[in-house]
Design a protein around this motif. Structure first.
Motif, PDB file in Angstrom:
ATOM      1  N   VAL A   1      65.142  18.974 -65.005  1.00  0.00           N
ATOM      2  CA  VAL A   1      66.061  20.066 -64.327  1.00  0.00           C
ATOM      3  C   VAL A   1      65.332  21.175 -64.867  1.00  0.00           C
ATOM      4  N   LYS A   2      64.654  22.571 -63.414  1.00  0.00           N
ATOM      5  CA  LYS A   2      63.983  22.982 -64.188  1.00  0.00           C
ATOM      6  C   LYS A   2      64.807  24.449 -63.508  1.00  0.00           C
ATOM      7  N   ASN A   3      64.867  25.162 -64.851  1.00  0.00           N
ATOM      8  CA  ASN A   3      64.912  26.502 -64.280  1.00  0.00           C
ATOM      9  C   ASN A   3      64.892  27.851 -65.082  1.00  0.00           C
ATOM     10  N   ILE A   4      65.024  28.691 -65.464  1.00  0.00           N
ATOM     11  CA  ILE A   4      64.757  29.654 -65.801  1.00  0.00           C
ATOM     12  C   ILE A   4      65.509  29.477 -67.738  1.00  0.00           C
ATOM     13  N   MET A   5      66.014  28.354 -67.910  1.00  0.00           N
ATOM     14  CA  MET A   5      66.194  28.222 -69.247  1.00  0.00           C
ATOM     15  C   MET A   5      65.336  27.427 -69.799  1.00  0.00           C
ATOM     16  N   PHE A   6      64.806  25.859 -68.874  1.00  0.00           N
ATOM     17  CA  PHE A   6      63.917  25.912 -68.791  1.00  0.00           C
ATOM     18  C   PHE A   6      62.712  25.057 -67.542  1.00  0.00           C
ATOM     19  N   PRO A   7      61.733  26.445 -67.739  1.00  0.00           N
ATOM     20  CA  PRO A   7      61.107  26.515 -66.427  1.00  0.00           C
ATOM     21  C   PRO A   7      60.191  25.425 -66.350  1.00  0.00           C
ATOM     22  N   HIS A   8      59.658  24.242 -67.764  1.00  0.00           N
ATOM     23  CA  HIS A   8      58.594  23.439 -67.768  1.00  0.00           C
ATOM     24  C   HIS A   8      59.622  21.800 -67.472  1.00  0.00           C
ATOM     25  N   ASP A   9      60.583  22.319 -66.952  1.00  0.00           N
ATOM     26  CA  ASP A   9      61.008  21.024 -66.900  1.00  0.00           C
ATOM     27  C   ASP A   9      62.051  20.420 -68.093  1.00  0.00           C
ATOM     28  N   LYS A  10      63.055  19.925 -68.078  1.00  0.00           N
ATOM     29  CA  LYS A  10      64.060  19.795 -68.820  1.00  0.00           C
ATOM     30  C   LYS A  10      64.760  18.134 -68.354  1.00  0.00           C
ATOM     31  N   CYS A  11      64.243  16.953 -69.024  1.00  0.00           N
ATOM     32  CA  CYS A  11      63.958  15.966 -68.427  1.00  0.00           C
ATOM     33  C   CYS A  11      65.523  14.831 -69.361  1.00  0.00           C
ATOM     34  N   PHE A  12      65.851  14.148 -68.446  1.00  0.00           N
ATOM     35  CA  PHE A  12      66.980  13.020 -68.871  1.00  0.00           C
ATOM     36  C   PHE A  12      66.783  11.770 -68.505  1.00  0.00           C
ATOM     37  N   ASN A  13      66.934  11.010 -69.476  1.00  0.00           N
ATOM     38  CA  ASN A  13      66.649   9.906 -68.801  1.00  0.00           C
ATOM     39  C   ASN A  13      68.326   8.916 -68.232  1.00  0.00           C
ATOM     40  N   LEU A  14      68.004   8.351 -67.744  1.00  0.00           N
ATOM     41  CA  LEU A  14      69.209   7.876 -66.542  1.00  0.00           C
ATOM     42  C   LEU A  14      69.493   7.085 -66.840  1.00  0.00           C
ATOM     43  N   ALA A  15      68.484   6.812 -67.875  1.00  0.00           N
ATOM     44  CA  ALA A  15      69.332   4.999 -69.129  1.00  0.00           C
ATOM     45  C   ALA A  15      70.994   5.428 -69.451  1.00  0.00           C
ATOM     46  N   MET A  16      70.471   6.570 -69.883  1.00  0.00           N
ATOM     47  CA  MET A  16      71.078   7.522 -71.229  1.00  0.00           C
ATOM     48  C   MET A  16      72.259   8.365 -70.838  1.00  0.00           C
ATOM     49  N   LEU A  17      72.815   8.064 -69.408  1.00  0.00           N
ATOM     50  CA  LEU A  17      73.790   7.912 -68.823  1.00  0.00           C
ATOM     51  C   LEU A  17      75.215   7.787 -68.239  1.00  0.00           C
ATOM     52  N   ASN A  18      75.800   8.213 -69.296  1.00  0.00           N
ATOM     53  CA  ASN A  18      77.378   7.386 -69.923  1.00  0.00           C
ATOM     54  C   ASN A  18      78.127   7.535 -68.150  1.00  0.00           C
ATOM     55  N   LYS A  19      77.978   8.495 -67.600  1.00  0.00           N
ATOM     56  CA  LYS A  19      79.377   8.476 -66.449  1.00  0.00           C
ATOM     57  C   LYS A  19      78.885   9.454 -65.446  1.00  0.00           C
ATOM     58  N   ILE A  20      79.154   8.865 -64.619  1.00  0.00           N
ATOM     59  CA  ILE A  20      79.409  10.125 -63.319  1.00  0.00           C
ATOM     60  C   ILE A  20      80.461  10.764 -62.509  1.00  0.00           C
ATOM     61  N   TYR A  21      80.691  12.289 -62.496  1.00  0.00           N
ATOM     62  CA  TYR A  21      82.181  12.611 -62.668  1.00  0.00           C
ATOM     63  C   TYR A  21      81.729  12.752 -60.705  1.00  0.00           C
ATOM     64  N   HIS A  22      82.379  12.058 -59.520  1.00  0.00           N
ATOM     65  CA  HIS A  22      82.060  12.076 -58.739  1.00  0.00           C
ATOM     66  C   HIS A  22      83.651  12.712 -57.948  1.00  0.00           C
ATOM     67  N   LYS A  23      84.636  12.889 -57.875  1.00  0.00           N
ATOM     68  CA  LYS A  23      85.567  13.123 -57.864  1.00  0.00           C
ATOM     69  C   LYS A  23      85.523  14.190 -56.455  1.00  0.00           C
ATOM     70  N   PHE A  24      84.816  15.444 -56.394  1.00  0.00           N
ATOM     71  CA  PHE A  24      84.476  16.240 -55.633  1.00  0.00           C
ATOM     72  C   PHE A  24      83.631  16.032 -55.358  1.00  0.00           C
TER      73      PHE A  24
ATOM     74  N   MET B   1      73.816  13.196 -50.987  1.00  0.00           N
ATOM     75  CA  MET B   1      72.982  11.706 -51.482  1.00  0.00           C
ATOM     76  C   MET B   1      72.423  12.219 -52.814  1.00  0.00           C
ATOM     77  N   LEU B   2      72.297  12.895 -53.489  1.00  0.00           N
ATOM     78  CA  LEU B   2      71.605  12.791 -54.941  1.00  0.00           C
ATOM     79  C   LEU B   2      72.604  11.478 -55.431  1.00  0.00           C
ATOM     80  N   TYR B   3      74.226  12.439 -55.283  1.00  0.00           N
ATOM     81  CA  TYR B   3      75.084  10.797 -56.241  1.00  0.00           C
ATOM     82  C   TYR B   3      74.841   9.617 -55.720  1.00  0.00           C
ATOM     83  N   THR B   4      74.222   9.635 -54.566  1.00  0.00           N
ATOM     84  CA  THR B   4      74.272   7.776 -54.121  1.00  0.00           C
ATOM     85  C   THR B   4      72.721   7.451 -54.534  1.00  0.00           C
TER      86      THR B   4
END
Length: 398
Positions: A39-62, A91-94
């Protein structure tokens, strides 16, 4: 896959209210067979990375409405994604779902945009419950109200002074690298005198800020483990750096150092970088800050003759050093400021002494470090030693 969307990033370890969404770029990456969501935004101008192996849950209802939530176990964060481009979110969800299920996924080589905004200043959202804050080019005093901060990065900011209120934040990491500070002796480092930051600060980075000497107030940071002062104009490291008992990593590359203080010979560092300095062979006395002081001062010093009447102000100075009592620079006479850079411990009795009442000598050695980064042709370095000028009055401490 790269998409542009609005993201609300919530740290689940800390209750947060009114967290504002930020326009962001989200991209999947594969690094060393591990998949990440960056993720890159003004809060994290140099990217903040999340390991998808640490993904606990995907909220996809909407997802069909362009909304999706991602909850991570480590770090314990919840990312809420919202975009008008519903197809991209789907597409990102898939894409993420396939990664989590272990399916073969093609990762595009497209790069993150270099910038998020057309404005020069980059300052992240002022979330009073945030643990991390990054500001580039501009400092805003509202940071001082973020009482939960543990990490503060101020890159290339114009800082006429470092506000004393920073010392009241429970910071573990402070980076002021590249910032513009006045480098004369009128610069106050009073934030280091605050009891809160004295207990909490572990890492201090002050690279490329143009300092010629380390401020003596850093010795109040009793829990400091990492100190970085690379690419400055340091010609020596004062003896008081040995009072940082928990210091494990020291980075002073790209300065003008010709020698190191004796205290380094009794300490083992985890990591040290002294490369790109002037540490070569024997030291010319004209290059030694102690001899330069003696040459300028009116003190007349002869071998084996010590001034029998030590100034009361010097005795008070020694007492301050022995007790490491935090104080503001302006609380002591201006004439005493220079002595903090001149004081050292006797190599025999370990008492504090000043160059007026001591002998100055050198020895060649190598600092002990688990990982010593140095020039390839640097076989040993010079250590500066101080000892009482009257041996009979100097007894080794047991």
């Amino acid at each position: 896959m790269l998409i542009r969307c609005s993201i609300t990033m919530q740290d689940l370890n800390v209750p947060q209210w009114n967290v504002r969404p930020l326009i962001s770029y989200v991209m999947t990456k594969k690094i060393n067979n591990n998949y990440y969501l960056c993720v890159k935004n003004i809060m994290f101008p140099h990217d903040k990375c999340f390991n998808l192996a640490m993904l606990n849950k995907i909220y996809h209802k909407f997802v069909a409405e362009g909304k999706m939530g991602l909850e991570f176990k480590e770090p314990k964060h919840l990312l809420s994604i919202d975009s008008k481009n519903k197809t991209e979110v789907n597409m990102l969800y898939t894409h993420i779902k396939a990664i989590v299920e272990g399916k073969k996924v093609n990762i595009a080589t497209r790069q993150m945009p270099k910038s998020m905004s057309s404005t020069k200043a980059v300052v992240n959202h002022f979330d009073l419950m945030a643990l991390e804050f990054v500001a580039v080019n501009r400092f805003d005093n509202r940071v001082l109200n973020m009482r939960h901060l543990t990490t503060l990065t101020l890159e290339k900011c114009d800082l006429p002074t470092i506000p004393i209120e920073i010392g009241r934040l429970k910071l573990k990491y402070l980076d002021i690298s590249g910032s513009k500070l006045p480098i004369n002796q009128d610069t106050f480092w009073n934030w280091t005198s605050m009891t809160v930051i004295c207990d909490t600060l572990i890492t201090l980075k002050m690279d490329s800020i143009g300092i010629k000497r380390l401020p003596f107030e850093i010795m109040f940071l009793k829990n400091l483990q990492t100190l970085s002062a690379t690419k400055n104009k340091l010609s020596y490291l004062p003896q008081f750096i040995g009072e940082l008992k928990k210091l494990k990593a020291l980075f002073v590359a790209d300065n003008f150092l010709r020698y190191l203080p004796r205290c380094f010979s009794a300490k083992i560092f985890d990591e040290m970088n002294i490369s790109s300095n002037l540490i070569r062979g024997r030291v010319n006395q004209y290059n030694d800050h102690l001899f330069r002081y003696l040459a300028v001062s009116s003190t007349v010093k002869k071998d084996n003759v010590e001034n029998t009447v030590t100034s009361l102000s010097h005795l008070a100075l020694y007492n301050l050093m022995d007790n490491c009592i935090p104080f503001k620079r302006q609380d002591i006479p201006r004439t005493l400021w220079i002595y903090f850079n001149l004081m050292g411990r006797c190599k025999v009795c370990n008492k504090w002494i000043l160059p007026d009442y001591c002998k100055i000598s050198y020895k060649h050695s190598l600092p002990r470090a688990m990982r010593l980064i140095k020039d390839q042709d640097l076989h040993n370095i010079v250590l500066q030693l101080m000892s009482c000028s009257i041996p009979n009055n100097c007894k080794r401490r047991v």
